[in-house]
Enzyme design. Structure first.
Site, PDB file in Angstrom:
ATOM      1  N   LYS A 276      18.098  69.263 -14.608  1.00 16.36           N
ATOM      2  CA  LYS A 276      17.124  69.311 -15.683  1.00 16.36           C
ATOM      3  C   LYS A 276      17.149  67.980 -16.432  1.00 16.36           C
ATOM      4  CE  LYS A 276      15.504  72.022 -19.599  1.00 16.36           C
ATOM      5  NZ  LYS A 276      15.485  70.925 -20.582  1.00 16.36           N
TER       6      LYS A 276
ATOM      7  N   THR B 163      21.191  64.740 -10.959  1.00 15.01           N
ATOM      8  CA  THR B 163      20.061  65.587 -10.608  1.00 15.01           C
ATOM      9  C   THR B 163      20.130  66.874 -11.408  1.00 15.01           C
ATOM     10  OG1 THR B 163      18.972  66.790  -8.802  1.00 15.01           O
ATOM     11  CG2 THR B 163      21.349  66.557  -8.645  1.00 15.01           C
TER      12      THR B 163
ATOM     13  N   GLY C 203      11.202  61.720 -16.584  1.00 17.75           N
ATOM     14  CA  GLY C 203      12.492  62.386 -16.583  1.00 17.75           C
ATOM     15  C   GLY C 203      13.659  61.427 -16.643  1.00 17.75           C
ATOM     16  N   ASP C 204      14.837  61.920 -16.254  1.00 15.53           N
ATOM     17  CA  ASP C 204      16.063  61.136 -16.352  1.00 15.53           C
ATOM     18  C   ASP C 204      16.213  60.103 -15.256  1.00 15.53           C
ATOM     19  OD1 ASP C 204      18.313  62.412 -14.170  1.00 15.53           O
ATOM     20  OD2 ASP C 204      16.577  63.638 -14.649  1.00 15.53           O
TER      21      ASP C 204
ATOM     22  N   THR D 243      15.279  66.584  -6.255  1.00 14.98           N
ATOM     23  CA  THR D 243      15.454  65.152  -6.443  1.00 14.98           C
ATOM     24  C   THR D 243      16.465  64.614  -5.432  1.00 14.98           C
ATOM     25  OG1 THR D 243      14.936  65.272  -8.789  1.00 14.98           O
ATOM     26  CG2 THR D 243      16.364  63.467  -8.110  1.00 14.98           C
TER      27      THR D 243
END
Length: 318
Positions: free
Chosen positions: A241, A239, A219-220, A189
């Site tokens: 998980k 960045t 994702g986040d 990322t």
């Protein structure tokens, strides 16, 4: 007070024996993007303009997991996401589920500036991109041979691969297991944070998500306060998980500790990374309104670079 910029290309279990042919292009890209960002700051571009410029360039580099280098879903498709946020106004824009947009970060900015909303996804985001006339290409242009092989190996191992990280989630059990060391996951990322000489802040983040992720997984990165956040105290891009970053509201918690506890940027970021996220799952770059800069991670490494007005500059991995 002075300007500062920091950027990242992903965090995870980056092996120290990473071959030069994989390490050097990423280091060169980060250094090039850092130089572009510094030049834009010195040309009096706004922090929002600078983070968009830098992340656009990172999206165009296929060795990062964003834009052209985005990893593939279980179905072999690309679903890109991005977010951008202005610290002074807290205006922000986010997109996910993109399949044809060349630079997702720029579409996120258009969502912020041209719609009454913050977040558009999938067909709605793609339709908005066409309405705005942003550059699009056939989705096959995002699918690289390297990512096809990554997906093949991940599916054969029944795994969902995390950026740079060798521990992975078993798709069938939702548990951690050690991955095959020959499975190459060296892709990450991207993000950028900037503060100018007046203390104005901005952040942007972009990603292709997880290798072999379920279609529709978000994702986040585009979640305000998780992977991306800026206010009048700091700007943060995270960045790692995504599920753990979302659970910990990483980016917002750094800002909240500064605002409500009076912590410095370094102390706040260190607390969140070391105590609020499991070891081996997260990293971030951040700048404060007073020109502080920090790049922290609880993984083996994080591709990163920064520069400040007083002449400090750093590019690192481990």
């Amino acid at each position: 007070m002075g300007w500062a910029i920091a950027l990242h290309g992903g965090a995870g279990d980056i092996p120290r024996h990473l071959p030069p042919e994989r390490r050097q292009p990423r280091e060169a890209a980060l250094q090039n993007c850092l130089s572009m960002g510094v030049a834009a700051i010195k040309a009096n571009k706004s922090p929002l303009d600078v983070v968009e410029l830098v992340v656009r360039e990172l999206e165009n580099v296929p060795c990062f997991n964003a834009g052209r280098g985005s990893v593939l879903t279980h179905s072999g498709t690309v679903e890109m996401e991005a977010c951008i946020m202005d610290g002074n106004t807290k205006r922000c824009g986010a997109v996910s589920g993109l399949t044809t947009v060349v630079n997702p970060v720029s579409l996120a900015r258009l969502v912020m500036e041209k719609t009454p909303h913050i977040y558009l996804s999938f067909q709605g985001a793609e339709a908005f991109a066409r309405e705005q006339g942003v550059q699009t290409v056939d989705t096959s242009n995002f699918i690289t041979s390297e990512n096809v092989e990554r997906l093949k190996q991940a599916k054969e191992a029944n795994r969902i691969q995390i950026d740079y990280t060798q521990p992975v989630i078993m798709a069938s059990k939702g548990e951690y297991e050690e991955t095959n060391p020959n499975l190459d996951s060296q892709i990450g990322t991207v993000g950028c944070v900037v503060v100018d000489g007046n203390g104005s802040l901005a952040t942007a983040t972009s990603t292709g998500g997880l290798v072999n992720k379920m279609v529709g997984r978000i994702g986040d990165t585009p979640i305000i306060g998780a992977g991306t956040y800026a206010n009048r105290f700091c700007a943060v891009s995270a960045t790692g998980k995504g599920e753990e970053i979302m659970r910990a509201t990483v980016a917002r918690d750094v800002a909240a500790l500064m605002e409500f506890k009076g912590m410095s940027l370094e102390v706040a970021a260190d607390y969140v990374i070391q105590h609020c996220t499991p070891k081996g799952t997260a990293g971030l770059v951040a700048v404060s309104a007073t020109g502080e800069v920090t790049m922290l991670f609880n993984t083996t490494g994080m591709f990163r670079a920064c520069a400040t007005e007083d002449g400090y500059s750093e590019t690192g991995i481990w």
